[in-house]
Structures are given as C-alpha cells and as structure tokens.
Design an enzyme around this catalytic site. Structure first.
Site, PDB file in Angstrom:
ATOM      1  N   GLY A  85       0.824  -1.215   0.000  1.00 16.32           N
ATOM      2  CA  GLY A  85       0.000   0.000   0.000  1.00 16.32           C
ATOM      3  C   GLY A  85       0.853   1.258   0.000  1.00 16.32           C
ATOM      4  O   GLY A  85       0.469   2.274   0.573  1.00 16.32           O
ATOM      5  N   SER A 145       1.677   3.063  -2.621  1.00 21.15           N
ATOM      6  CA  SER A 145       1.464   3.950  -3.767  1.00 21.15           C
ATOM      7  C   SER A 145       0.860   5.269  -3.335  1.00 21.15           C
ATOM      8  O   SER A 145       0.873   6.243  -4.077  1.00 21.15           O
ATOM      9  CB  SER A 145       0.565   3.266  -4.809  1.00 21.15           C
ATOM     10  OG  SER A 145      -0.727   3.022  -4.274  1.00 21.15           O
ATOM     11  N   TYR A 164     -14.094  -3.209   9.788  1.00 21.11           N
ATOM     12  CA  TYR A 164     -12.755  -2.595   9.817  1.00 21.11           C
ATOM     13  C   TYR A 164     -12.135  -2.718  11.209  1.00 21.11           C
ATOM     14  O   TYR A 164     -10.975  -3.129  11.362  1.00 21.11           O
ATOM     15  CB  TYR A 164     -12.881  -1.123   9.411  1.00 21.11           C
ATOM     16  CG  TYR A 164     -11.577  -0.368   9.458  1.00 21.11           C
ATOM     17  CD1 TYR A 164     -10.628  -0.515   8.453  1.00 21.11           C
ATOM     18  CD2 TYR A 164     -11.279   0.499  10.519  1.00 21.11           C
ATOM     19  CE1 TYR A 164      -9.418   0.175   8.498  1.00 21.11           C
ATOM     20  CE2 TYR A 164     -10.083   1.191  10.567  1.00 21.11           C
ATOM     21  CZ  TYR A 164      -9.155   1.035   9.562  1.00 21.11           C
ATOM     22  OH  TYR A 164      -7.959   1.711   9.605  1.00 21.11           O
ATOM     23  N   LYS A 183      -8.667  -4.622  12.338  1.00 18.81           N
ATOM     24  CA  LYS A 183      -7.518  -3.923  12.942  1.00 18.81           C
ATOM     25  C   LYS A 183      -7.182  -4.500  14.319  1.00 18.81           C
ATOM     26  O   LYS A 183      -6.014  -4.590  14.704  1.00 18.81           O
ATOM     27  CB  LYS A 183      -7.816  -2.423  13.005  1.00 18.81           C
ATOM     28  CG  LYS A 183      -7.917  -1.775  11.626  1.00 18.81           C
ATOM     29  CD  LYS A 183      -6.541  -1.637  11.002  1.00 18.81           C
ATOM     30  CE  LYS A 183      -6.498  -1.845   9.526  1.00 18.81           C
ATOM     31  NZ  LYS A 183      -5.152  -1.715   8.938  1.00 18.81           N
TER      32      LYS A 183
END
Ligand code: NAP
Length: 259
Positions: free
Chosen positions: A14, A16, A157, A161
C-alpha cells in the site's frame, strides 16, 4: 540517534499513496531500498518516481495482497531485485463504511481479507527470507479504530484492525526463532487520499476532537515504523504504539472543548 538502516530492503504494501507512501518516503530518506506494493500501476510508478527524484532507491510490484500466489511472487521479486528482504511493512488496507444492518457477508470478507488475511500472507511469505538473513523486522499498520475506539460503519474494519494485534502476538513468538520482531503502529486520523475521501466535514470534526488540533501526517507514522525497524528496537516485539495526536485521551466533549 538511530543506527541507519541504509541498504536494507523494505517491502511496503500500500505504498502507492497515503500512509504507505509516507513510510516508504521516511525509509528511503534513510537509504533503504524500497519495494512499493499496490494494485494500481500509475500510482505505484508515481510513488517510485518521487522516491527516486529525491535521491532514493525504489521499485514497484503490482500485487493484490489478498492473493497468496501474488504475495509469494511479490516477495520473491523483491528478494531478486534487491538481494533479500530485511523489513516488511504490512500496511495495505481499506476502510469502506457500512453499518452492520446493511453489511453483507461479502462486504465483511473484503475488509477482513484485505486488512487481516493479507497481514498473515505477507508475514508468512517473508519468513524464509528473514531466516536466510538471520534477522528480520515486521511493522504492521493497525489503527486505534477497533483495538481502542469505535465508529459506526466500521465494525468489519475495527475487527480487522484488532485482529492484526491478536495475530502479531502469536507471530512475535513464532518469528523469534528467526531473530525477527513484529510490532504495530496504531494511527489515529492521518491525512491521506483514503481519509480525504470521507469528506471535509469528517476531517474538520475529527481535527476538532484531537488535543493537538490537527490530523496526523503520513510521515508521523513513518517515523514510528522506522523506530521499530531500527537496530535500537531489537528487543521490542509483539507490541504496538498509538500515534494519534492524543485523540483517544479526552473523556468527554467538555474535556476536549476546555483545552
Ligand atoms: P489509502 O490512502 O487509501 O491507501 C491505501 C493503499 O493500500 C494504496 O496504496 C492501495 O493501492 C493499497 N491497497 C489497497 N488494497 C490493496 C490490495 N488488495 N492489494 C494491494 N494493495 C492494496 O489508505 P491509508 O489511509 O493510507 O491507509 C493505509 C493503512 O493505514 C490501512 O491499513 C489503514 O487501515 C491504516 N490506517 C489509516 C488511518 C488514516 O487515518 N488514514 C488511520 C488508521 C489506520 P491500490 O488501491 O492501487 O491497490
């Protein structure tokens, strides 16, 4: 002063954009060799170009971190490109918002696979390379959301996490035999392309609820990750650090409004 991590090879998933790009930038500034991992080619190539323009060393590999074969190939390509793997930053993640009442099994799976299963797949794929080097470092990007705080729409989510932190405790024990540590950074609200997508209202009210009165910068997470990757953090494993400008501290609305 930390011992430089010059010439170490770092995989940042991730990278980018957003936090991953911040981590990649901080590590590249220290002379590390960066493998930028993402699915979108234009942004991955753009991140590599930025690192190189600043004098750093980087390459990119396109990879969906949910796919075991693609992850294995990505790690092998990194080792081939830079001569091994020293550090993994398992950072790629998504945070679509949907309340439980509207959430499908497919919505749940997409978030758990991208955020949690990918962490396992990337760690597993790197183990043989850490073993070869006789040492390794893993830094996981978790979140305050789930392990510490809650936000409607992010049940999947939050579970992913918190799951990362559960995973890393056992992983810390299993990786110890490879002289490899694994720790997590738990960001609060960090200004990224992904977070900006939640809208200006979200960003403004969030900044107002943070004692330091601003959202975090991606490099704030990069510096915490760099500490875990340093030689000086060699005896820390299975731990996590919150980087949130004090966001989790206020006990009430009055508490935050009174400062
Ligand atoms: P972002 O700006 O949306 O960037 C996400 C990055 O992950 C992109 O490079 C994206 O590239 C990559 N990615 C997403 N799905 C992928 C997949 N299946 N395979 C490979 N790469 C994938 O997000 P961000 O805000 O920087 O968040 C990064 C991480 O920090 C996440 O794990 C997130 O949970 C965590 N975090 C963020 C915040 C925050 O405030 N921003 C707070 C706490 C935790 P492609 O789409 O091209 O694949």
């Amino acid at each position: 002063m930390l011992t430089p991590i010059k010439n170490r090879t770092v995989i940042v998933t991730g990278a980018s954009k957003g936090i991953g790009k911040g981590i990649a930038t901080v590590f590249a500034e220290q002379g590390a060799h960066i493998m930028v991992v993402a699915r979108g080619e234009a942004e991955a190539a753009g991140a590599v170009a930025e690192i190189k323009a600043a004098g750093g060393t980087a390459a990119y590999t396109l990879c969906d971190v949910c796919d075991e074969a693609q992850v294995d190939a990505m790690v092998a390509k990194t080792a081939e490109t830079f001569g091994g793997v020293d550090i993994l930053c398992a950072n790629a993640g998504i945070f679509p918002q949907k309340k439980i009442i509207e959430m499908s099994g497919a919505d749940w799976d997409a978030v758990l696979q991208t955020n949690l299963k990918s962490t396992f797949l990337c760690v597993k794929a790197c183990i043989p390379y850490f073993e070869k080097k006789g040492r390794g470092r893993v830094i996981v990007t978790s979140s305050i959301t789930g392990p510490v705080t809650a936000y409607p729409g992010w049940a999947h989510y939050g579970a992913s996490k918190a799951g990362q932190l559960g995973f890393l405790k056992t992983a810390a024990m299993e990786l110890a035999r490879y002289n490899t540590t694994i720790n997590a950074v738990m960001p609060g609200n960090i200004i990224t392309e992904g977070l900006a997508g939640l809208g200006q209202d979200y960003l403004d009210t969030m900044a107002a609820s943070i004692p330091l009165k601003r959202l975090g910068d991606v490099k704030d997470i990069g510096y915490a990750a760099l500490f875990f990757a340093s030689d000086e953090a060699a005896y820390i494993t299975g731990q996590s650090i919150i980087v949130d400008g004090g966001q989790i501290l206020p006990e009430s609305l009055e508490a935050i409004e009174s400062i």
